[in-house]
Design a protein around this motif. Structure first.
Motif, PDB file in Angstrom:
ATOM      1  N   ASP A  67      -8.374   2.128  -7.296  1.00 39.74           N
ATOM      2  CA  ASP A  67      -9.518   3.018  -7.123  1.00 39.74           C
ATOM      3  C   ASP A  67     -10.796   2.471  -7.731  1.00 39.74           C
ATOM      4  N   SER A  68     -10.830   1.164  -8.030  1.00 42.47           N
ATOM      5  CA  SER A  68     -12.064   0.512  -8.470  1.00 42.47           C
ATOM      6  C   SER A  68     -12.088  -0.915  -7.939  1.00 42.47           C
ATOM      7  N   ALA A 111       1.599   6.676  -1.730  1.00 44.56           N
ATOM      8  CA  ALA A 111       0.593   5.842  -1.074  1.00 44.56           C
ATOM      9  C   ALA A 111      -0.567   5.556  -2.023  1.00 44.56           C
ATOM     10  N   LEU A 112      -1.031   4.294  -2.018  1.00 44.43           N
ATOM     11  CA  LEU A 112      -2.040   3.849  -2.968  1.00 44.43           C
ATOM     12  C   LEU A 112      -3.435   3.802  -2.346  1.00 44.43           C
ATOM     13  N   PRO A 113      -4.457   4.071  -3.147  1.00 47.91           N
ATOM     14  CA  PRO A 113      -5.827   3.925  -2.658  1.00 47.91           C
ATOM     15  C   PRO A 113      -6.225   2.458  -2.569  1.00 47.91           C
ATOM     16  N   LEU A 170       0.818  -1.214   0.000  1.00 49.82           N
ATOM     17  CA  LEU A 170       0.000   0.000   0.000  1.00 49.82           C
ATOM     18  C   LEU A 170       0.852   1.264   0.000  1.00 49.82           C
ATOM     19  N   LYS A 171       2.130   1.123   0.332  1.00 48.06           N
ATOM     20  CA  LYS A 171       3.069   2.253   0.361  1.00 48.06           C
ATOM     21  C   LYS A 171       2.576   3.358   1.298  1.00 48.06           C
ATOM     22  N   GLY A 210      -5.179   6.821  -0.549  1.00 45.93           N
ATOM     23  CA  GLY A 210      -3.953   6.422   0.121  1.00 45.93           C
ATOM     24  C   GLY A 210      -3.556   7.468   1.155  1.00 45.93           C
ATOM     25  N   ASP A 211      -2.799   7.020   2.165  1.00 42.41           N
ATOM     26  CA  ASP A 211      -2.402   7.910   3.250  1.00 42.41           C
ATOM     27  C   ASP A 211      -0.903   8.162   3.172  1.00 42.41           C
TER      28      ASP A 211
END
Length: 364
Positions: A238-239, A117-119, A110-111, A168-169
């Motif tokens: 994101d989907s 950072a990924l959603p 997720l980084k 993502g955070d």
């Protein structure tokens, strides 16, 4: 509307089979229920029926939790939380929600905590008699942060497919270990300590007041209320991907047994041994118990013995009613069985008796 049509409307590619992808949720189809398929009188936190799904309750009604043979097309089972004793006026610290916890070492892709950072997207099927708005939270246990979203149930008693995409955070790296880093929370009811804040749809410092601020229904206010869920999938991106039906029951069971295993007398025939051992002293046999599932558990488990076991030494057998776990590792335990027939240095073996069991728990 069919599931395929709903996914198509969301812009996903759907065919007659499953879209393969990585689901971070274990047992999202609610197929594995090692503990029980039905538990009544539930008033406290715990894993009740479907593995990896933790029911959280604090002084807000009484519930029956079941694994149901009721699910939308393409799935077989669901988890149901059914109110049996109502509490329409919860105290400030009361709550009811369902949780699923994830290990940090499985989330490094997720980084989180970096500029890249990924959603993630959560998808699930839900059914309830309670129409209205509900809140979902993704909580970062390592950095005490969270992000929330709402979803609505539009029709009473009908399966509905929901998707939630969460950003993502860039703050807060997740620990790369076997402990809890992220927790999924589906809120169903609470007192004012949890619903007096606001619904935060971006990552922020965790606040109890905001955990249930977006929910307009209360499962505990009537014994007519219930809530069911299945087909839970959390994937990077994101989907939503379609639920990965290509995972077998055996593969899902093996993943669940990393956290919990139970071996019961009913699982074996009358000649099945728990373990073999040696007479350590007169009257005591020490056994090396290899966990039957064969998988390494997440942590050293709590090992619990229930019931009597049968000790056999030479041509003699006798019940052992004093049994003690001496030590545990990630894949085996040392168990001491006390029985007068055991002689020093004698070879022994131990069988299950009717009603006996050994449970191993290393839940997050």
């Amino acid at each position: 509307m069919s599931k395929a049509r709903q996914l198509a409307d969301l812009g996903n590619q759907v065919d007659d089979g499953a879209i393969t992808g990585t689901n971070m949720v274990v047992n999202g189809a609610m197929n594995v229920a090692q503990r029980s398929s039905s538990v009544t009188g539930v008033t406290t936190n715990g894993y009740r029926t479907c593995d990896r799904m933790e029911v959280n309750i604090n002084n807000l009604g009484t519930y029956t939790v079941t694994q149901e043979n009721d699910a939308p097309e393409g799935l077989a089972n669901s988890l149901k939380i059914d109110c049996t004793v109502a509490d329409a006026s919860p105290a400030t610290s009361d709550y009811v929600f369902l949780a699923h916890k994830l290990e940090g070492q499985n989330l490094q892709n997720l980084k989180k905590g970096t500029s890249n950072a990924l959603p993630v997207t959560l998808s699930f099927w839900v059914k309830s008699n309670m129409t209205g708005t509900y809140q979902f939270n993704l909580r970062d246990n390592d950095n005490v942060r969270y992000i929330s979203a709402s979803y609505t149930i539009d029709a009473s008693g009908a399966w509905e497919y929901k998707t939630i995409t969460l950003a993502g955070d860039t703050t807060g790296v997740l620990d790369n270990d076997e402990n809890e880093s992220l927790k999924l929370e589906w809120w169903l009811d609470s007192g004012s300590n949890f619903n007096s804040g606001t619904l935060n749809t971006s990552w922020t410092a965790a606040s109890n007041a905001n955990r249930n601020a977006g929910t307009t229904v209360n499962i505990g206010d009537s014994t007519s209320n219930y809530w069911q869920i299945t087909g839970v999938c959390l994937n990077v991106g994101d989907s939503a991907i379609d639920f990965p039906h290509d995972e077998s029951y055996g593969d899902t069971l093996a993943k669940c047994q990393r956290y919990y295993q139970v071996q019961r007398s009913s699982d074996y025939d009358n000649n099945e041994a728990v373990a073999t051992g040696v007479g350590w002293t007169s009257g005591l046999v020490y056994c090396h118990f290899k966990y039957p599932a064969g998988a390494t558990m997440r942590a050293r488990p709590a090992c619990t013995l229930v019931g009597d076991f049968l000790v056999l030494e030479g041509g003699t057998s006798s019940d052992s009613t004093e049994n003690t776990v001496q030590g545990v590792s990630y894949n085996s335990a040392e168990i001491r069985f006390k029985n007068s027939i055991v002689a020093l240095n004698s070879a022994c073996w131990v069988r299950y008796k009717s009603g006996s069991s050994i449970t191993l728990e290393a839940e997050l």
